[in-house]
Design a protein around this motif. Structure first.
Motif, PDB file in Angstrom:
ATOM      1  N   MET A 196       0.845  -1.181   0.000  1.00 11.57           N
ATOM      2  CA  MET A 196       0.000   0.000   0.000  1.00 11.57           C
ATOM      3  C   MET A 196       0.883   1.236   0.000  1.00 11.57           C
ATOM      4  O   MET A 196       1.803   1.356   0.805  1.00 11.57           O
ATOM      5  N   THR A 197       0.637   2.171  -0.906  1.00  9.77           N
ATOM      6  CA  THR A 197       1.409   3.395  -0.980  1.00  9.77           C
ATOM      7  C   THR A 197       1.123   4.280   0.233  1.00  9.77           C
ATOM      8  O   THR A 197      -0.015   4.391   0.683  1.00  9.77           O
ATOM      9  N   ASP A 198       2.162   4.920   0.768  1.00 12.28           N
ATOM     10  CA  ASP A 198       2.011   5.806   1.921  1.00 12.28           C
ATOM     11  C   ASP A 198       1.136   6.991   1.544  1.00 12.28           C
ATOM     12  O   ASP A 198       1.481   7.783   0.673  1.00 12.28           O
ATOM     13  N   VAL A 199      -0.016   7.131   2.231  1.00 16.43           N
ATOM     14  CA  VAL A 199      -0.937   8.215   1.890  1.00 16.43           C
ATOM     15  C   VAL A 199      -0.358   9.578   2.221  1.00 16.43           C
ATOM     16  O   VAL A 199      -0.811  10.590   1.718  1.00 16.43           O
ATOM     17  N   ALA A 200       0.662   9.615   3.097  1.00 14.89           N
ATOM     18  CA  ALA A 200       1.202  10.899   3.515  1.00 14.89           C
ATOM     19  C   ALA A 200       2.304  11.403   2.585  1.00 14.89           C
ATOM     20  O   ALA A 200       2.784  12.512   2.736  1.00 14.89           O
ATOM     21  N   ALA A 201       2.731  10.562   1.630  1.00 10.26           N
ATOM     22  CA  ALA A 201       3.812  10.975   0.734  1.00 10.26           C
ATOM     23  C   ALA A 201       3.337  12.074  -0.205  1.00 10.26           C
ATOM     24  O   ALA A 201       2.317  11.927  -0.861  1.00 10.26           O
ATOM     25  N   PRO A 202       4.051  13.227  -0.267  1.00  9.58           N
ATOM     26  CA  PRO A 202       3.612  14.325  -1.140  1.00  9.58           C
ATOM     27  C   PRO A 202       3.712  13.919  -2.602  1.00  9.58           C
ATOM     28  O   PRO A 202       4.720  13.399  -3.057  1.00  9.58           O
ATOM     29  N   TYR A 251       1.335  18.216   6.437  1.00  8.73           N
ATOM     30  CA  TYR A 251       0.373  17.115   6.428  1.00  8.73           C
ATOM     31  C   TYR A 251       0.922  15.923   7.203  1.00  8.73           C
ATOM     32  O   TYR A 251       0.196  15.251   7.943  1.00  8.73           O
ATOM     33  N   GLU A 252       2.216  15.660   7.041  1.00  2.00           N
ATOM     34  CA  GLU A 252       2.826  14.548   7.762  1.00  2.00           C
ATOM     35  C   GLU A 252       2.750  14.775   9.280  1.00  2.00           C
ATOM     36  O   GLU A 252       2.563  13.830  10.056  1.00  2.00           O
TER      37      GLU A 252
END
Length: 500
Positions: free
Chosen positions: A1-7, A221-222
């Motif tokens: 699953m891709t990190d949702v917090a990654a810009p 956001y992070e």
């Protein structure tokens, strides 16, 4: 699953980069024949005020009676969203005046919703996945409709929608790009249609979204995700009742730019509700953002708290259909399809069912190609969807069978498909009627090859030095045989004749 917090989506401003933070509040009309608290009919196309009960019209002394089926639909939706079903929930009155709200309040669920936290897995265009957390799903009434364009001096009130059951599905701010917001809404719509709890018709207003948009500097956001502290994020504005995927993307892009310009000019964002004007492609202020206390919420005195039995919930769970994520994984394992092909097929339940009906006993990859390409393209051109597909799945299965058994070539298959789509019969009937069977007689193919080589001795000599030029000869043979020659036989015979 891709990190949702990654810009992943940076907007360049005069003073540096900015990032988007997005959340959606989706209003989905419950698929039910009656309203949430009355027996009045629900349906599109009735005359003004033809589907209104005394309860909906707010007559004195009228008491609401909860529609059990609407509750069941909300529970089904919650289970489909992998969410917590709250055994005990409560209806509240949200008090405000509007001409199409006769009671002066909306019955909703603020403090104790029927469905709690859940999660939706969403696929991006590049094939990666991200998760959107669901904060809650609650039941509430819709309001009526005001019509302003029938008279220059008066507004008309149509209460047909008043009291219609809505599910409001509130997400966390887990989307970071316009495309992610659109992908999430598409996935949510697909899930609800699979469940049969909402028809997803956005043109009729049966599915619409309020889009919460804010901007922040990279890294903020992070910090929010690590701490849960919303102070790290910018002030959000809510864009109300957007009912198309394209408009959602346009509204987000405009609103983000508007907020960035204000912030970079030294201003501050006012938390407010805005509307999107699709004609101008811009948002405009509607009203300041109210808080819960502005509506004077309190428990509805006419409705007892709603208590659900666990056995009833489990019975609904047992009746759930195969949902999109499970179907995608099964299509990949059972039929050997790629993630992309499986994702395209499961995007519509009717399309997935059509594929399975056609793929029984056939080359599934070939069937998938015909369904997602030729059939889909014809339906789009005719303004239809798969639920209104005039072509039987058995015809696609038979067409693929004719290709598999070398009765016709893939090239001829497209001509056969044209005739079938135009109503000339089944693929087998069309092949027989138009004489489109593939030429597999090697003698006939050899004759055509010999004639072409004899007529082009210079090219026949040159191809020995440049084997890739064989394609020219293949094309000439296919042309000479009206496209009916077996391509594999043509290649084999040409190579033997030309000494390749």
């Amino acid at each position: 699953m891709t990190d949702v917090a990654a810009p992943r989506y940076v907007i360049k401003g005069r003073t540096g980069p900015w990032e988007l933070v997005l959340g959606l509040e989706v209003h989905a009309q419950v698929a039910s024949k009656a309203k949430l608290f009355s027996g009045a009919a629900v349906g599109f196309g009735a005359g003004p005020n033809e589907q209104v009960s005394l309860v909906d019209a707010g007559f004195p002394g009228m008491l609401p009676t909860l529609n059990r089926f609407c509750v069941e639909q909300a529970v089904r939706s919650g289970l489909g969203l992998r969410a917590q079903i709250n055994r005990r929930s409560q209806f509240d009155r949200k008090n405000y005046f509007y001409p199409d709200l006769p009671t002066g309040y909306q019955i909703s669920q603020l403090y104790h919703p029927i469905v709690g936290e859940g999660v939706v897995e969403v696929e991006r265009d590049d094939g990666s996945f991200f998760e959107v957390r669901i904060e809650r799903l609650h039941l509430e009434q819709d309001a009526g409709k005001l019509i302003h364009d029938l008279s220059p001096s008066e507004s008309y009130v149509d209460l047909n929608r008043a009291g219609t059951a809505l599910m409001e599905i509130v997400s966390r701010p887990d989307m970071r790009t316009p495309d992610e917001a659109v992908a999430y809404l598409k996935k949510l719509r697909t899930i609800l249609i699979y469940l049969g709890t909402c028809d997803g018709d956005m043109e009729k207003g049966n599915l619409r979204a309020d889009v919460n948009v804010s901007v922040c500097r990279p890294g903020q956001y992070e910090k929010y995700r690590a701490s849960g502290d919303f102070s790290h994020l910018g002030t959000r504005c809510e864009i109300k009742n957007v009912n198309s995927f394209r408009f959602i993307s346009q509204a987000i892009q405009y609103e983000a730019r508007r907020q960035i310009e204000i912030l970079e000019d030294g201003g501050k964002i006012d938390q407010e509700t805005r509307l999107f004007d699709p004609n101008k492609g811009e948002t405009r202020s509607m009203r300041s953002k109210e808080e819960a206390h502005d509506y004077r919420y309190f428990p509805d005195p006419d409705l007892l708290p709603l208590e659900l039995e666990e056995a009833w919930i489990e019975g609904i769970r047992a009746s759930l259909p195969e949902l999109p994520d499970d179907k995608r994984r099964r299509f990949m394992s059972q039929y050997g399809l790629s993630q992309y092909d499986a994702g395209v097929l499961i995007s519509e339940q009717a399309k997935a069912d059509y594929f399975e009906a056609a793929a029984n006993g056939r080359d599934a990859k070939l069937v998938a190609n015909w369904v997602t390409n030729e059939v889909s393209a014809r339906l789009t051109a005719d303004g239809r969807d798969f639920a209104d597909n005039p072509l039987p799945a058995a015809h696609v299965a038979q067409l693929v069978e004719l290709i598999e058994t070398n009765v016709i070539s893939s090239r001829i298959a497209k001509e056969v498909f044209d005739h079938v789509w135009n109503g000339e019969g089944s693929p087998a009937e069309v092949v027989e009627k138009h004489g489109l069977k593939q030429v597999t007689d090697t003698g006939a193919i050899e004759k055509a090859v010999d004639e072409i080589i004899a007529a082009n001795p210079d090219k026949a000599e040159a191809v020995k030095e440049k084997p890739q030029a064989l394609g020219w000869f293949v094309g000439q043979v296919m042309k000479a045989t009206g496209g009916k020659a077996n391509p594999a036989a043509v290649n084999d015979i040409l190579k033997a004749k030309l000494g390749l």
